[in-house]
Design a protein around this motif. Sequence first.
Motif, PDB file in Angstrom:
ATOM      1  N   ASP A 186       1.037  -1.215   0.234  1.00  0.00           N
ATOM      2  CA  ASP A 186       0.198  -0.162   0.056  1.00  0.00           C
ATOM      3  C   ASP A 186       0.766   1.172  -0.029  1.00  0.00           C
ATOM      4  O   ASP A 186       0.420   2.136  -0.696  1.00  0.00           O
ATOM      5  CB  ASP A 186      -0.947  -0.194   1.319  1.00  0.00           C
ATOM      6  CG  ASP A 186      -2.123  -0.970   1.033  1.00  0.00           C
ATOM      7  OD1 ASP A 186      -2.516  -1.385  -0.075  1.00  0.00           O
ATOM      8  OD2 ASP A 186      -2.650  -1.275   2.148  1.00  0.00           O
ATOM      9  N   ALA A 187       1.998   1.185   0.913  1.00  0.00           N
ATOM     10  CA  ALA A 187       2.894   2.251   0.767  1.00  0.00           C
ATOM     11  C   ALA A 187       3.505   2.701  -0.488  1.00  0.00           C
ATOM     12  O   ALA A 187       3.753   3.950  -1.069  1.00  0.00           O
ATOM     13  CB  ALA A 187       3.877   2.101   1.950  1.00  0.00           C
ATOM     14  N   LEU A 188       3.978   1.682  -1.399  1.00  0.00           N
ATOM     15  CA  LEU A 188       4.274   1.947  -2.461  1.00  0.00           C
ATOM     16  C   LEU A 188       3.436   2.293  -3.594  1.00  0.00           C
ATOM     17  O   LEU A 188       3.678   3.180  -4.359  1.00  0.00           O
ATOM     18  CB  LEU A 188       5.011   0.388  -3.079  1.00  0.00           C
ATOM     19  CG  LEU A 188       6.387   0.220  -2.189  1.00  0.00           C
ATOM     20  CD1 LEU A 188       6.881  -1.348  -2.516  1.00  0.00           C
ATOM     21  CD2 LEU A 188       7.593   0.856  -2.316  1.00  0.00           C
ATOM     22  N   LEU A 189       2.273   1.715  -3.430  1.00  0.00           N
ATOM     23  CA  LEU A 189       1.177   2.134  -4.578  1.00  0.00           C
ATOM     24  C   LEU A 189       0.783   3.667  -4.173  1.00  0.00           C
ATOM     25  O   LEU A 189       0.429   4.534  -5.139  1.00  0.00           O
ATOM     26  CB  LEU A 189      -0.115   1.374  -4.234  1.00  0.00           C
ATOM     27  CG  LEU A 189       0.089  -0.050  -4.744  1.00  0.00           C
ATOM     28  CD1 LEU A 189      -1.115  -0.892  -4.075  1.00  0.00           C
ATOM     29  CD2 LEU A 189       0.338  -0.156  -6.270  1.00  0.00           C
ATOM     30  N   ALA A 190       0.643   4.060  -2.851  1.00  0.00           N
ATOM     31  CA  ALA A 190       0.554   5.359  -2.463  1.00  0.00           C
ATOM     32  C   ALA A 190       1.544   6.510  -2.759  1.00  0.00           C
ATOM     33  O   ALA A 190       1.273   7.897  -3.001  1.00  0.00           O
ATOM     34  CB  ALA A 190      -0.094   5.681  -1.030  1.00  0.00           C
ATOM     35  N   SER A 191       2.681   6.244  -2.728  1.00  0.00           N
ATOM     36  CA  SER A 191       3.918   7.176  -2.987  1.00  0.00           C
ATOM     37  C   SER A 191       3.969   7.823  -4.504  1.00  0.00           C
ATOM     38  O   SER A 191       4.193   8.901  -4.186  1.00  0.00           O
ATOM     39  CB  SER A 191       5.240   6.341  -2.717  1.00  0.00           C
ATOM     40  OG  SER A 191       5.407   5.924  -4.050  1.00  0.00           O
ATOM     41  N   GLY A 192       3.235   7.055  -5.156  1.00  0.00           N
ATOM     42  CA  GLY A 192       3.085   7.615  -6.627  1.00  0.00           C
ATOM     43  C   GLY A 192       4.374   8.165  -7.268  1.00  0.00           C
ATOM     44  O   GLY A 192       4.193   8.542  -8.367  1.00  0.00           O
ATOM     45  N   ARG A 193       5.530   7.559  -6.757  1.00  0.00           N
ATOM     46  CA  ARG A 193       6.894   7.940  -7.319  1.00  0.00           C
ATOM     47  C   ARG A 193       7.226   6.790  -8.277  1.00  0.00           C
ATOM     48  O   ARG A 193       7.808   6.931  -9.153  1.00  0.00           O
ATOM     49  CB  ARG A 193       7.820   8.341  -6.177  1.00  0.00           C
ATOM     50  CG  ARG A 193       9.112   8.552  -6.612  1.00  0.00           C
ATOM     51  CD  ARG A 193      10.196   9.088  -5.750  1.00  0.00           C
ATOM     52  NE  ARG A 193      11.327   9.250  -6.119  1.00  0.00           N
ATOM     53  CZ  ARG A 193      12.266   9.923  -5.287  1.00  0.00           C
ATOM     54  NH1 ARG A 193      11.883  10.279  -4.121  1.00  0.00           N
ATOM     55  NH2 ARG A 193      13.502   9.889  -5.768  1.00  0.00           N
ATOM     56  N   HIS A 194       6.888   5.543  -7.847  1.00  0.00           N
ATOM     57  CA  HIS A 194       7.187   4.483  -8.617  1.00  0.00           C
ATOM     58  C   HIS A 194       5.938   3.631  -9.322  1.00  0.00           C
ATOM     59  O   HIS A 194       5.100   3.756  -8.670  1.00  0.00           O
ATOM     60  CB  HIS A 194       7.850   3.525  -7.815  1.00  0.00           C
ATOM     61  CG  HIS A 194       9.020   4.149  -6.903  1.00  0.00           C
ATOM     62  ND1 HIS A 194      10.226   4.559  -7.437  1.00  0.00           N
ATOM     63  CD2 HIS A 194       9.178   4.525  -5.534  1.00  0.00           C
ATOM     64  CE1 HIS A 194      10.890   5.137  -6.411  1.00  0.00           C
ATOM     65  NE2 HIS A 194      10.332   5.202  -5.441  1.00  0.00           N
ATOM     66  N   GLU A 195       6.433   2.969 -10.231  1.00  0.00           N
ATOM     67  CA  GLU A 195       5.306   2.037 -10.620  1.00  0.00           C
ATOM     68  C   GLU A 195       5.493   0.564 -10.277  1.00  0.00           C
ATOM     69  O   GLU A 195       6.281  -0.032 -10.513  1.00  0.00           O
ATOM     70  CB  GLU A 195       5.392   2.184 -12.302  1.00  0.00           C
ATOM     71  CG  GLU A 195       4.455   1.097 -13.002  1.00  0.00           C
ATOM     72  CD  GLU A 195       4.899   0.747 -14.350  1.00  0.00           C
ATOM     73  OE1 GLU A 195       4.296  -0.285 -15.080  1.00  0.00           O
ATOM     74  OE2 GLU A 195       5.834   1.459 -14.907  1.00  0.00           O
ATOM     75  N   VAL A 196       4.210   0.059  -9.537  1.00  0.00           N
ATOM     76  CA  VAL A 196       4.209  -1.293  -9.281  1.00  0.00           C
ATOM     77  C   VAL A 196       3.666  -2.161 -10.198  1.00  0.00           C
ATOM     78  O   VAL A 196       2.569  -2.022 -10.496  1.00  0.00           O
ATOM     79  CB  VAL A 196       3.501  -1.549  -7.969  1.00  0.00           C
ATOM     80  CG1 VAL A 196       3.435  -2.810  -7.451  1.00  0.00           C
ATOM     81  CG2 VAL A 196       3.960  -0.722  -6.793  1.00  0.00           C
ATOM     82  N   ALA A 197       4.529  -2.631 -11.349  1.00  0.00           N
ATOM     83  CA  ALA A 197       4.149  -3.095 -12.644  1.00  0.00           C
ATOM     84  C   ALA A 197       3.539  -4.536 -12.210  1.00  0.00           C
ATOM     85  O   ALA A 197       2.570  -5.092 -13.085  1.00  0.00           O
ATOM     86  CB  ALA A 197       5.173  -3.471 -13.457  1.00  0.00           C
ATOM     87  N   ALA A 198       3.866  -5.330 -11.235  1.00  0.00           N
ATOM     88  CA  ALA A 198       3.549  -6.728 -10.885  1.00  0.00           C
ATOM     89  C   ALA A 198       3.811  -7.022  -9.500  1.00  0.00           C
ATOM     90  O   ALA A 198       4.535  -6.591  -8.833  1.00  0.00           O
ATOM     91  CB  ALA A 198       3.893  -7.691 -11.722  1.00  0.00           C
ATOM     92  N   VAL A 199       2.963  -8.116  -8.929  1.00  0.00           N
ATOM     93  CA  VAL A 199       3.158  -8.651  -7.841  1.00  0.00           C
ATOM     94  C   VAL A 199       3.662 -10.235  -7.835  1.00  0.00           C
ATOM     95  O   VAL A 199       2.905 -11.018  -8.726  1.00  0.00           O
ATOM     96  CB  VAL A 199       1.973  -8.487  -7.067  1.00  0.00           C
ATOM     97  CG1 VAL A 199       1.811  -9.656  -5.740  1.00  0.00           C
ATOM     98  CG2 VAL A 199       1.941  -7.023  -6.316  1.00  0.00           C
ATOM     99  N   VAL A 200       4.696 -10.756  -7.017  1.00  0.00           N
ATOM    100  CA  VAL A 200       4.897 -12.279  -6.839  1.00  0.00           C
ATOM    101  C   VAL A 200       4.364 -12.495  -5.593  1.00  0.00           C
ATOM    102  O   VAL A 200       4.799 -11.972  -4.415  1.00  0.00           O
ATOM    103  CB  VAL A 200       6.242 -12.340  -7.170  1.00  0.00           C
ATOM    104  CG1 VAL A 200       6.461 -13.749  -7.247  1.00  0.00           C
ATOM    105  CG2 VAL A 200       6.731 -11.568  -8.462  1.00  0.00           C
TER     106      VAL A 200
END
Length: 310
Positions: free
Chosen positions: A17-31
Amino acid sequence: MKLVFAGTPEVAVPALDALLASGRHEVAAVVTRPDAPSGRGRRLVASPVAQRAEETGIEVLKPVRPREPEFLERLRQIAPDCCPVVAYGALLPRVALDIPARGWVNLHFSLLPAWRGAAPVQHAVMAGDEITGASTFLIEEGLDSGPVYGTVTEEIRPTDTSGDLLTRLAFAGSGLLAATMDGIEDGTLKAVPQPGDGITLAPKITVEDAQVDWTAPALRVDRVVRGCTPAPGAWTTFRGERLKLIQVQPVPARTDLAPGALAVGKNSVHVGTGSYAVELLWVQAQGKKPMRAADWARGVRIGDAEAVGL
């Protein structure tokens, strides 16, 4: 950076959630780990991280083993800059570690090099540590041995269970992981090798490890119960059946009970240890729901000479 996040249980969700909310990086996929049986019907259920990713429309990869050619090929196609990891639950082979340009960065719930391994929070509580924390480090093939990017500290409170502490660390660590990604991207953060001394290991706590030894001091009994709560659950035996111990409280003023001996009052249940007594506060008998120990004692009608752990 383009990220592929690896994680499985609920404790990993705040970091995602923190990475998604930062807006700075793209979370392209989840393993994440494959769907696992759950509940009485044993139906297959997606991991908490998979469920969170699916809610946000992120691609989810569920390799049985992360060395599978199909998984590795998809990871190469995505071409992540970095792969942040929180409690993924599988060993990453060298071939996978080499794919992201800036490696795999793990959020580990201890102050490395202390408590390397699968159960750092449980071991910290059981050892009586007063301070713990979380660390981000670059994953190598060794066990949690890679160089460290950053840490946050957290006090272990006298009544903390491992569940209480892990919840706090999950949220504190989520900010640390996001900040680590920022620092890696802009070049302001460099990983520092771990010192060679102060290394302790934290292997998975087994059900056997969670059995209470009543000859141990009361403080040790209390730490084992708190460290094994909620999982795998501390336990003892009573009349040949397993009794789960959910919460106990040391009673320094009572020193007249032999280890394991029970003393039942109107609203209390005391057990002797290797030092002074502990009071059983919450227990769970086999096939029953958790209940106050005093209610359990009234129901089973404990005799004068009865004990636990025999």
